[in-house]
Design an enzyme around this catalytic site. Structure first.
Site: not given
Ligand SMILES: *Cc1c(COP(=O)(O)O)cnc(C)c1O
Length: 407
Positions: A92, A114, A380
């Protein structure tokens, strides 16, 4: 040949996307799009962004070969794109840095956002501190209660967290409040949206700030394996980490792109957040896209053990890739995500975010039947933020005499 997708001049990916907002927001969105297009073409902006992504966030992130996981499963070779190693613990931050730089360039000194679970709120509060911008985070009161630690983090970083009392007091209501704020304060304020969602130009812009993931992973796998991967797997909440890693591979038609949605407790409406499992196109939060809705067209209740995947709609570019068949979408349920997290922890010493564990689970399910194939899984985020949920769901490990089996 297929080219990487771009929205048309009205911000549509095929039939999806667009700009469904109150009249007063049309001009600000046009202004944002223009500022973004100018910034993208400005080498000075790009250099400042690249510099921060490197020295502040920690890019490029490694591509890591999971030797023990691969050998345990006895099939496809599994690589992880290590977004979990970034500052603040997830992908993010890429988008937060990009949009904060853009806000500064536009002369906006007040940022609103948000947040549901608080991860996007923390990323936003982080970049506002970095650039000395005022930061207001809207968050449902129910979410504030569930995510007290993240509320505290945001305040520690200097942000004001505004509790939202409307509706179910969760993410959907926080988005409505943030939109209301933006309508009132649009001349001084940038709305820092957290995923590849919302009205044009957000889905395109957020995608662009994240596409470094795919560009880096593609170059690294060519070097490490001497060829492209067979499959790229990512979890899909709003869709930003998935589109970020998919995008560079879209023209490579031999590379399978797999998005994993939250299968929750079951695939009955209300029990999951898998928009392609019974969702239909509709308009919500600024765009036309797939969403889970009740028979009378109201946004449905959703559930996932992972807060970041628990959202009623999916970004419009994914809606297009789904209909085109260029990407395939599947779902992973809560239990399988928890199991995958433990497997990764014990074979590789990496505790994934619960969101990312959904993608890991899909790789674990596919790998045994595909020896010789190469997968890239987008990790992610890291699992630290989910420790409480892991504890709640794995009570056997929390008992005093616990002695877990090893792999
Ligand atoms: C917020 C988040 C997501 C989901 O958001 P996307 O916009 O679909 O990527 C996925 N993995 C992590 C670690 C997150 O913090």
């Amino acid at each position: 040949m297929m080219t990487a997708s771009q929205p048309d001049s009205t911000g549509h990916f095929g039939p999806y996307g667009g700009r469904f907002v109150p009249e007063v927001l049309m001009a600000p969105l046009e202004e944002l799009e223009l500022a973004y297009r100018e910034a993208s073409a400005d080498p000075e902006f790009q250099a400042e962004l690249a510099n921060l992504l490197h020295h502040y966030a920690g890019r490029p992130t490694p591509l890591y070969y999971c030797k023990r996981l691969t050998e345990t499963l006895g099939g496809a070779k599994i690589y992880l794109k290590r977004e979990d190693l970034l500052h603040t613990g997830a992908h993010k931050i890429n988008n937060a840095i990009g949009q904060a730089l853009l806000a500064k360039r536009m002369g906006k000194k007040r940022i609103i956002a948000e947040t549901g679970a608080g991860q996007h709120g923390v990323a936003t509060a982080t970049v506002c501190a970095l650039f000395g911008l005022e930061c207001i985070i809207y968050m449902g009161e129910e979410d504030m209660r569930r995510q007290r630690l993240n509320v505290f983090r945001m305040r520690l970083l200097g942000a004001t967290v505004v509790g939202v009392k409307n509706g179910t007091r969760t993410l959907k209501d926080a988005i409505s409040e943030a939109m209301r704020d933006w309508v009132t304060n649009v001349h001084t304020t940038h709305y820092l949206l957290g995923s590849a969602l919302g009205a044009h130009p957000y889905p395109m812009m957020v995608r662009d700030f994240h596409k470094c993931m795919g560009i880096e992973a593609r170059a690294d796998i060519l070097q490490m394996e001497g060829r492209l991967p067979d499959t790229v797997i990512a979890c899909v909440g709003g869709g930003s980490n998935a589109i970020g890693i998919f995008h560079a591979f879209i023209p490579d038609e031999g590379v399978k792109l797999v998005g994993v949605e939250a299968g929750g407790r079951s695939l009955q409406l209300g029990e999951h957040a898998a928009r392609f499992e019974g969702g239909t196109p509709g308009v919500l939060h600024g765009a036309y896209t797939y969403m889970l809705q009740t028979p009378d067209g109201q946004a449905a209740v959703t559930h996932s053990v992972s807060a970041g995947l628990d959202y009623v709609l999916i970004g419009p570019e994914h809606a297009m890739l789904h209909d085109q068949g260029r990407a395939e979408y599947t779902s992973c349920n809560d239990a399988d995500a928890l199991t995958a997290a433990q497997t990764l922890a014990r074979t590789e010493g990496i505790i994934p975010a619960l969101e990312s564990a959904h993608a890991v689970s899909e790789a674990i399910a596919r790998a045994p039947s595909e020896p010789g194939k190469v997968y890239i899984v987008n990790l992610s985020g890291r699992g630290d933020k989910d420790t409480d949920i892991y504890r709640e769901n794995l009570p056997e490990l929390d008992a005093a005499d616990s002695n877990p089996t090893t792999f």
